[in-house]
Design a protein around this motif. Sequence first.
Motif, PDB file in Angstrom:
ATOM      1  N   LEU A  55       0.817  -0.783   0.149  1.00 27.30           N
ATOM      2  CA  LEU A  55      -0.054  -0.196   0.203  1.00 27.30           C
ATOM      3  C   LEU A  55       0.692   1.375   0.224  1.00 27.30           C
ATOM      4  O   LEU A  55       0.734   2.403  -0.281  1.00 27.30           O
ATOM      5  CB  LEU A  55      -1.026   0.178   1.001  1.00 27.30           C
ATOM      6  CG  LEU A  55      -1.917  -1.104   1.204  1.00 27.30           C
ATOM      7  CD1 LEU A  55      -2.829  -1.538   2.688  1.00 27.30           C
ATOM      8  CD2 LEU A  55      -2.950  -1.040  -0.062  1.00 27.30           C
ATOM      9  N   HIS A  56       2.250   0.977   0.645  1.00 31.34           N
ATOM     10  CA  HIS A  56       3.146   2.124   0.181  1.00 31.34           C
ATOM     11  C   HIS A  56       4.485   2.338  -0.106  1.00 31.34           C
ATOM     12  O   HIS A  56       5.426   2.031   0.126  1.00 31.34           O
ATOM     13  CB  HIS A  56       3.783   2.885   1.374  1.00 31.34           C
ATOM     14  CG  HIS A  56       2.396   3.077   2.832  1.00 31.34           C
ATOM     15  ND1 HIS A  56       1.601   4.996   2.858  1.00 31.34           N
ATOM     16  CD2 HIS A  56       1.634   2.259   2.987  1.00 31.34           C
ATOM     17  CE1 HIS A  56       0.581   3.941   3.218  1.00 31.34           C
ATOM     18  NE2 HIS A  56       0.351   3.458   3.612  1.00 31.34           N
ATOM     19  N   PRO A  57       4.009   1.759  -1.606  1.00 29.12           N
ATOM     20  CA  PRO A  57       5.407   1.612  -2.717  1.00 29.12           C
ATOM     21  C   PRO A  57       6.107   2.481  -2.486  1.00 29.12           C
ATOM     22  O   PRO A  57       7.580   2.476  -3.045  1.00 29.12           O
ATOM     23  CB  PRO A  57       4.875   1.408  -3.780  1.00 29.12           C
ATOM     24  CG  PRO A  57       3.786   1.975  -4.466  1.00 29.12           C
ATOM     25  CD  PRO A  57       3.084   2.167  -2.571  1.00 29.12           C
ATOM     26  N   GLU A  58       5.714   4.034  -2.317  1.00 29.28           N
ATOM     27  CA  GLU A  58       6.752   5.180  -2.542  1.00 29.28           C
ATOM     28  C   GLU A  58       7.432   5.249  -1.331  1.00 29.28           C
ATOM     29  O   GLU A  58       8.277   5.836  -1.499  1.00 29.28           O
ATOM     30  CB  GLU A  58       5.687   6.368  -2.442  1.00 29.28           C
ATOM     31  CG  GLU A  58       4.918   6.593  -0.939  1.00 29.28           C
ATOM     32  CD  GLU A  58       3.470   5.348  -0.601  1.00 29.28           C
ATOM     33  OE1 GLU A  58       3.756   6.372   0.322  1.00 29.28           O
ATOM     34  OE2 GLU A  58       4.076   4.919  -1.456  1.00 29.28           O
ATOM     35  N   ARG A  59       7.507   4.379  -0.130  1.00 30.06           N
ATOM     36  CA  ARG A  59       8.412   4.145   1.072  1.00 30.06           C
ATOM     37  C   ARG A  59       9.498   3.475   0.736  1.00 30.06           C
ATOM     38  O   ARG A  59      10.741   3.659   1.488  1.00 30.06           O
ATOM     39  CB  ARG A  59       8.024   3.812   2.386  1.00 30.06           C
ATOM     40  CG  ARG A  59       6.889   4.537   2.663  1.00 30.06           C
ATOM     41  CD  ARG A  59       6.478   3.745   3.798  1.00 30.06           C
ATOM     42  NE  ARG A  59       4.894   4.725   4.632  1.00 30.06           N
ATOM     43  CZ  ARG A  59       4.131   4.806   5.600  1.00 30.06           C
ATOM     44  NH1 ARG A  59       3.740   3.087   5.575  1.00 30.06           N
ATOM     45  NH2 ARG A  59       2.882   5.368   5.714  1.00 30.06           N
ATOM     46  N   VAL A  60       9.279   2.403  -0.397  1.00 38.73           N
ATOM     47  CA  VAL A  60      10.768   1.876  -1.073  1.00 38.73           C
ATOM     48  C   VAL A  60      11.852   3.234  -0.921  1.00 38.73           C
ATOM     49  O   VAL A  60      11.206   2.739  -2.201  1.00 38.73           O
ATOM     50  CB  VAL A  60      10.167   0.569  -1.695  1.00 38.73           C
ATOM     51  CG1 VAL A  60      11.137  -0.442  -2.526  1.00 38.73           C
ATOM     52  CG2 VAL A  60       8.953  -0.427  -1.359  1.00 38.73           C
ATOM     53  N   ARG A  61      12.757   2.306  -0.908  1.00 39.96           N
ATOM     54  CA  ARG A  61      14.049   3.658  -1.267  1.00 39.96           C
ATOM     55  C   ARG A  61      15.150   2.914  -1.886  1.00 39.96           C
ATOM     56  O   ARG A  61      16.010   3.247  -2.098  1.00 39.96           O
ATOM     57  CB  ARG A  61      14.038   4.537  -0.137  1.00 39.96           C
ATOM     58  CG  ARG A  61      12.929   5.449   0.038  1.00 39.96           C
ATOM     59  CD  ARG A  61      13.384   6.472   1.609  1.00 39.96           C
ATOM     60  NE  ARG A  61      14.761   5.960   2.131  1.00 39.96           N
ATOM     61  CZ  ARG A  61      14.895   5.569   3.538  1.00 39.96           C
ATOM     62  NH1 ARG A  61      13.322   5.863   3.697  1.00 39.96           N
ATOM     63  NH2 ARG A  61      15.489   5.056   4.581  1.00 39.96           N
ATOM     64  N   ALA A  62      14.732   1.539  -1.862  1.00 37.02           N
ATOM     65  CA  ALA A  62      16.254   0.252  -2.343  1.00 37.02           C
ATOM     66  C   ALA A  62      16.315   0.966  -3.917  1.00 37.02           C
ATOM     67  O   ALA A  62      15.401   0.405  -4.544  1.00 37.02           O
ATOM     68  CB  ALA A  62      16.218  -1.151  -1.845  1.00 37.02           C
ATOM     69  N   GLU A  63      17.763   0.655  -3.731  1.00 35.48           N
ATOM     70  CA  GLU A  63      18.035   1.662  -5.286  1.00 35.48           C
ATOM     71  C   GLU A  63      17.912   0.453  -6.729  1.00 35.48           C
ATOM     72  O   GLU A  63      16.849   1.115  -7.229  1.00 35.48           O
ATOM     73  CB  GLU A  63      19.483   1.270  -5.531  1.00 35.48           C
ATOM     74  CG  GLU A  63      19.939   2.282  -6.778  1.00 35.48           C
ATOM     75  CD  GLU A  63      19.617   3.821  -6.291  1.00 35.48           C
ATOM     76  OE1 GLU A  63      19.374   3.810  -7.811  1.00 35.48           O
ATOM     77  OE2 GLU A  63      19.251   4.505  -5.908  1.00 35.48           O
TER      78      GLU A  63
END
Length: 152
Positions: free
Chosen positions: A21-29
């Motif tokens: 529900l929060h893909p924008e929180r995934v910051r892995a390169e």
Amino acid sequence: MSKAKRNPKADRLRENDSLNLHPERVRAEHFRNSAFFDPHDLVQVKYEMLREVSHGGAPKAQAAASYGMSRQAFYQALNAFTLGGIAGLLPGQRGPKGAHKLTDEVVAFVEQRQAEDPGLHARALAGTLREELDLDVHPRSIERALARKKKR
């Protein structure tokens, strides 16, 4: 009026409760601009988070933050993966995992009442539970509990 394109993968993930529900929180390169790594796929995100810690040597808290998860979510994913592999990362059944009103003691009480009066059916047993134990149980739940007990 233009319709937004439907994403069949996102629809399937949503159906299976594995849509992040929060893909924008995934910051892995490696999740940025990749056709393979999908930040919407919660199972993949959790697996990659665990892999980064176990094979990449990243600190747990740092990996959790990089994948948009809390430390608690990291440890829950680790436990689920340890117990069930990748299948353990799939969403589980929500809600109660078993009969929470019909404990072993309550089922024993019902069996005792049935032994005293073999003609006593589930509807009457539900009434007895309501009167004597102040416990509201559906008659079908009583039938299922007795059937489970009989199987054992």
